[in-house]
Enzyme design. Sequence first.
Site, PDB file in Angstrom:
ATOM      1  N   CYS A  81       0.843  -1.196   0.000  1.00  0.00           N
ATOM      2  CA  CYS A  81       0.000   0.000   0.000  1.00  0.00           C
ATOM      3  C   CYS A  81       0.881   1.249   0.000  1.00  0.00           C
ATOM      4  O   CYS A  81       1.511   1.547  -0.998  1.00  0.00           O
ATOM      5  CB  CYS A  81      -0.966  -0.059   1.185  1.00  0.00           C
ATOM      6  SG  CYS A  81      -2.391   0.996   0.952  1.00  0.00           S
ATOM      7  N   HIS A 173      -3.207  -5.312   2.008  1.00  0.00           N
ATOM      8  CA  HIS A 173      -2.478  -5.507   3.275  1.00  0.00           C
ATOM      9  C   HIS A 173      -2.495  -6.963   3.722  1.00  0.00           C
ATOM     10  O   HIS A 173      -3.274  -7.318   4.612  1.00  0.00           O
ATOM     11  CB  HIS A 173      -3.126  -4.656   4.372  1.00  0.00           C
ATOM     12  CG  HIS A 173      -2.938  -3.193   4.202  1.00  0.00           C
ATOM     13  ND1 HIS A 173      -1.853  -2.522   4.706  1.00  0.00           N
ATOM     14  CD2 HIS A 173      -3.694  -2.264   3.585  1.00  0.00           C
ATOM     15  CE1 HIS A 173      -1.940  -1.251   4.409  1.00  0.00           C
ATOM     16  NE2 HIS A 173      -3.058  -1.058   3.729  1.00  0.00           N
ATOM     17  N   GLU A 175      -0.675  -8.376   5.727  1.00  0.00           N
ATOM     18  CA  GLU A 175      -0.312  -8.477   7.155  1.00  0.00           C
ATOM     19  C   GLU A 175      -1.541  -8.380   8.058  1.00  0.00           C
ATOM     20  O   GLU A 175      -1.445  -8.634   9.251  1.00  0.00           O
ATOM     21  CB  GLU A 175       0.725  -7.409   7.524  1.00  0.00           C
ATOM     22  CG  GLU A 175       0.229  -5.975   7.591  1.00  0.00           C
ATOM     23  CD  GLU A 175       0.037  -5.316   6.222  1.00  0.00           C
ATOM     24  OE1 GLU A 175       0.123  -6.007   5.183  1.00  0.00           O
ATOM     25  OE2 GLU A 175      -0.228  -4.096   6.213  1.00  0.00           O
TER      26      GLU A 175
HETATM   27  N1  GLN Z   1      -3.621   6.362   1.309  1.00  0.00           N
HETATM   28  C1  GLN Z   1      -2.281   6.133   1.781  1.00  0.00           C
HETATM   29  C2  GLN Z   1      -1.276   6.926   0.947  1.00  0.00           C
HETATM   30  O1  GLN Z   1      -1.602   7.344  -0.127  1.00  0.00           O
HETATM   31  C3  GLN Z   1      -1.945   4.662   1.729  1.00  0.00           C
HETATM   32  C4  GLN Z   1      -2.894   3.911   2.619  1.00  0.00           C
HETATM   33  C5  GLN Z   1      -2.314   2.667   3.204  1.00  0.00           C
HETATM   34  O2  GLN Z   1      -1.106   2.426   3.199  1.00  0.00           O
HETATM   35  N2  GLN Z   1      -3.191   1.874   3.768  1.00  0.00           N
HETATM   36  O3  GLN Z   1      -0.172   7.146   1.358  1.00  0.00           O
END
Ligand code: GLN
Length: 193
Positions: A81, A173, A175
């Site tokens: 992410c 995610h 994890e």
């Molecule tokens: N929205 C976050 C970003 O753009 C990422 C979200 C996340 O890691 N769950 O940095």
Amino acid sequence: MRTPHVGVLALQGDVVEHVHALERAGADVIEVRTPADLERVDALVVPGGESTTVIRLLGRFGLTQPIVERVRGGMPFWGTCMGMIVAAHDVADLEQDTLDLIDVTVRRNAFGRQVDSAEVPLAIPALGDAPFPAVFIRAPWIERTGPAVETLAERDGHGVMVRQGNVLGTSFHPELTGDDRVHAYFLSMMADA
Ligand code: GLN
């Protein structure tokens, strides 16, 4: 020879969940906050969090250059992410610094806001037949992939898991679920490296 260690970048984000999942998958884990910590690891995971904050913190802690050099030198890297955003070549429609470790363009928050966060059964052939319970939280999608990038999973026609050699990225995610197959996949990348 010392046992290989997996580092988890521990400046901000869901660090402890990754540490636990990696340990369940059989890894020895070191939390990375300094260049000295980075020297002790053989692979690096960058967790979910807030990408603009973490890019700034990487600079402040003197980690930007050492990470780029290690990963370009072949150290396995996995960004989940926010971690994938940090690793991307660039971010669609935003002037945002990145480490440029994988030749993709990502779009931040592409699957909607916090209220649109979801767990989706995702087909990931590289992990076997059973769908993976993929948790998306203000997740990015991949808008462009370079020729060296392999797309390992898609959601709604957009890449959400990509790999370019020693660099892995997931929009979701792993994890946060009990399913440690992506962690095991990353450990196998490390064994191959
Ligand atoms: N929205 C976050 C970003 O753009 C990422 C979200 C996340 O890691 N769950 O940095």
